[in-house]
Design an enzyme around this catalytic site. Structure first.
Site, mmCIF file in Angstrom:
data_model
loop_
_atom_site.group_PDB
_atom_site.id
_atom_site.type_symbol
_atom_site.label_atom_id
_atom_site.label_comp_id
_atom_site.label_asym_id
_atom_site.label_seq_id
_atom_site.Cartn_x
_atom_site.Cartn_y
_atom_site.Cartn_z
ATOM 1 N N ASP A 1 66.743 55.440 35.307
ATOM 2 C CA ASP A 1 67.051 55.956 34.174
ATOM 3 C C ASP A 1 68.026 55.928 33.318
ATOM 4 O OD1 ASP A 1 70.010 58.219 34.982
ATOM 5 O OD2 ASP A 1 69.408 57.838 36.677
ATOM 6 N N HIS B 1 74.838 59.014 32.859
ATOM 7 C CA HIS B 1 73.565 59.701 34.269
ATOM 8 C C HIS B 1 73.511 57.969 34.720
ATOM 9 C CE1 HIS B 1 70.697 61.504 35.408
ATOM 10 N NE2 HIS B 1 70.978 62.209 35.590
ATOM 11 N N SER C 1 70.480 65.781 40.269
ATOM 12 C CA SER C 1 70.260 64.211 39.730
ATOM 13 C C SER C 1 71.084 63.592 40.690
ATOM 14 C CB SER C 1 71.051 64.455 38.381
ATOM 15 O OG SER C 1 69.323 64.462 37.779
#
Length: 765
Positions: A150, A222, A545
């Protein structure tokens, strides 16, 4: 680590906030609260027919004569109780409460309290909080290592503390905590055991750009969000500006985490992704969670497909996101036969209420990041104007009260309405829409709330029928148990997979909309108006996600409970135990097509069910050679196959499209509009011992499906038996897709092993 920035509210906003406060005081002569009142049942006056009548009379007697004759008289009674307790709850001012206390039969009263729920709440929604089941069987995923591919991690977030973790890292771990910019090796611990970064590819692609954060530290948020969702530690008092407040924890809270940063502010390229996955496998992770994908590439050029094949060979489960390009068909990425592909669903949680002057309370949706006083303001509604579609018109009534906007069906229009309301600096606004606000556009910059089209008529009727209608909006409220949920998110990408449509993708659905998890303090998490930007250590985000790490966490739990299972076995357990039903026991709905139930091309087998996956009864296993047989049947060249397998030890002696997969998809010719397809499947009995299973089929419309044999009798654990499925199908409507399922039901047992079935025209691929 740099200190957190101080966000100073500009003077116009401070004045705006004071203006809200003063108007709220002016609009409400006496502040009301909800109280729970206990009454003495033995003193029930026989003059009343029911206790409800008695309670209403008590409340009515507390109102002043002026209020009793006012059109703004509210319905104060919230609930009457006669079982768990005897009494009622009501909206009362302090004066009214005092009057109630003087009533015959009064026992006690106290303010209503907000329940503290366990956030992200998704673990509770997935029933992981039961006294038995997968959490306990796996010891919360203890010592399973999850590698997250990520954007990095913010290691100082409390979700990555190592309180309660065992102090001995598994011997198989070969990874490191890589030093870099603002990232020391001492930052890692017994929770975050490894962190590496890979940016050579992005540097090569952008040689003139300087990497702004040359380390595994997250600058996007994220990776911090996804990794804490997988395996974050317990954090009390986590919330998003007072919403979803409670104890945060990951799906596998005792698992170890390793971050592989491959996403950069300067770009994200396949070479870095491949390097990160390659290192994760070498380091000895048990599960790889990757919430990204590559569109429009064949399997032999897809870095995730290639790297995940190697992971699968070593027994590493790879969990991936389906993509956010829905609701159109064929938009899915990561439709790779040897990994898990996860769609995104909603959860049973919402925030905030609209309270009308007549006492009607409507649960809505808001994430306005402040406890603004929008109380007893005039409710303004004029059906003949389009005020909410114009900043100029909105500005003319900005200080008059709460604007009730017309209902819209176009999701783009409601986003514009919200933008106009933000710019006009309204005291409050009510939007009407059934379009799900499941992405970041749903975050409220203004003191506003969204209500459903179903609730709108009563609000409009009240606004039009009263001479002086009023309303209040309550913020920082959280409600769970909302029905119906889950639904598949409209943005979630759909199958069939462009890279290989012959395997039904996605595999399963997991919570992906409005998920609370850890965030980074140097990035905007919320805004008020157009010029106030706020950080938060926890953020609510939506997307596949967010769904992927939920499945990754469950895979980690299964890995801990069944270390002998292959990656295919774990995927099979997740697929065959997933539920196609929502919490009303109706088929899961599709938010991309509001009038429809969701097809397996949107949800796979359905919502993931961790506890049932612990004991699936039967599994569909597969070996690396089985996947190679599929590549051979696709007529991939030797070199193309070699790019995936990295070894010439595999052969093409038995090419076959018939992969031993826990689902079925068949395509009919657009020309003949009919045909047949035969599948061969082998199941392994992973139950306690001897067992008999019988086939039950729900036929796809236009098809006749037969199973042979219809009964499978296993004599011992781990025995393998095979069966055939024949689908004779035709186009029952022009270019329509039909679906059903095959369920193997155990005699005298609780096991139900379900496989979804899709029949579709070849033209949709």
């Amino acid at each position: 680590m740099e200190p957190k920035p101080i966000f100073v509210l500009p003077l116009p906003f401070m004045l705006f906030s004071i203006h809200w406060f003063l108007l709220a005081l002016h609009g409400s002569a006496a502040e009301s609260s909800i109280y729970i009142v206990h009454m003495d049942k033995s003193l029930f006056p026989r003059v009343f027919t029911t206790h409800h009548d008695w309670f209403e009379c008590i409340i009515d007697s507390t109102k002043s004569a002026t209020l009793r004759h006012s059109s703004r008289q509210s319905q104060k009674l919230v609930y009457s109780y006669n079982q768990a307790m005897y009494g009622f709850s009501a909206v009362l001012t302090s004066e009214e409460l005092a009057a109630v206390k003087n009533s015959l039969g009064f026992v006690a009263a106290y303010p209503d309290r907000t329940a503290t729920i366990d956030t992200t709440h998704t673990f509770e929604f997935l029933s992981l909080d039961s006294s038995s089941g997968l959490w306990h069987a796996s010891n919360f995923g203890e010592d399973v290592i999850v590698g997250v591919i990520d954007s990095g991690v913010w290691p100082e977030n409390e979700s990555f503390k190592d309180d309660g973790m065992t102090k001995k890292i598994p011997n198989k771990w070969k990874g490191i905590c890589q030093e870099g910019q603002d990232f020391n090796t001492s930052i890692c611990n017994f929770k975050l055991i490894g962190a590496r970064y890979f940016n050579k590819g992005v540097i090569a692609a952008n040689s003139k750009d300087k990497i702004s954060m040359n380390s595994a530290r997250d600058t996007a948020g994220h990776g911090t969000h996804t990794s804490s969702t997988v395996a974050g530690n317990y954090v009390g008092g986590a919330s998003y500006f007072g919403y979803a407040k409670g104890v945060a924890r990951g799906i596998a809270p005792r698992a170890r985490l390793a971050m592989y940063k491959v996403i950069w502010d300067e770009g994200r390229v396949a070479s870095d992704v491949m390097a990160g996955m390659d290192q994760a496998i070498a380091d000895g992770v048990d599960v790889i969670s990757i919430s990204m994908g590559f569109d429009g590439v064949p399997l032999y050029e897809d870095p995730i497909a290639i790297a995940s094949f190697a992971a699968m060979e070593k027994g590493v489960v790879v969990s991936s996101s389906a993509g956010n390009a829905g609701p159109d068909l064929g938009t899915l990425h990561n439709g790779i036969p040897w990994l898990l592909t996860v769609a995104a669903g909603t959860i049973d949680r919402t925030f905030g209420t609209l309270i009308l002057g007549n006492g009607q309370t409507i649960t809505g949706w808001t994430l306005f990041p402040a406890n603004a006083l929008v109380e007893n303001f005039p409710l303004i509604y004029n059906k003949n104007t389009s005020a909410c579609n114009s900043v100029k018109l909105l500005s003319k009534v900005a200080e008059e009260g709460i604007i009730l906007c017309d209902s819209v069906s176009d999701p783009e229009l409601i986003i514009k309405q919200r933008s106009y309301v933000n710019k006009a600096s309204l005291l409050g606004a009510v939007f009407i829409s059934d379009q799900p606000l499941e992405n970041e556009e749903g975050h409220s910059r203004s003191p506003s709330i969204v209500i459903s089209a179903q609730d709108a008529p009563s609000v409009i009727k009240y606004a039009k029928s009263q001479e002086n209608p009023t309303a209040s909006i309550k913020f920082q409220q959280t409600f769970v148990g909302i029905k119906s949920a889950p639904a598949v998110a409209g943005y979630s990408s759909r199958g069939p997979s462009p890279s290989y449509p012959g395997v039904l993708k996605p595999d399963i659905m997991a919570p992906g909309s409005n998920v609370l998890a850890a965030f980074i303090p140097h990035r905007v998490a919320a805004a008020i108006g157009t010029n106030v930007f706020l950080p938060s250590d926890y953020n609510i985000l939506s997307g596949t996600s967010m769904a992927c790490p939920h499945a990754s966490g469950v895979a980690a739990l299964l890995k801990a409970a069944h270390p002998e299972w292959s990656a295919a076995a774990i995927r099979s357990a997740l697929v065959t135990t997933a539920s196609p039903l929502d919490n009303t026991q109706s088929p899961i709905r599709d938010q991309g097509y509001r009038a429809q139930y969701a097809s397996p091309l949107a949800i796979g087998a359905g919502q993931i069910d961790p506890n049932k996956a612990l004991d699936p009864g039967l599994i569909y296993d597969a070996t690396p050679q089985d996947y190679v047989n599929l590549l051979c049947a696709l007529k991939y060249t030797q070199k193309q196959i070699l790019t995936i397998t990295r070894s010439a030890s595999y052969n093409c002696a038995k090419p076959s499209f018939d992969l031993n997969y826990p689902s079925f998809i068949a395509f009919y010719s657009n020309k003949t509009r009919s045909g047949s397809h035969k599948f061969r499947r082998t199941v392994t009995n992973v139950g306690g011992g001897a067992a008999t299973y019988r086939a039950k089929v729900t036929q796809p419309k236009g098809s006749v499906l037969t199973v042979s044999p219809e009964i499978l009798t296993f004599r011992y654990k781990n025995e393998k038996l095979s069966y055939d499925v024949m689908i004779n199908y035709s186009m029952y409507k022009k270019e329509n897709i039909s679906y059903g399922d095959l369920v193997w039901i155990e005699d005298g047992g609780a096991q139900r092993v379900r496989s979804p079935i899709v029949v579709a025209p070849g033209g949709i691929v």
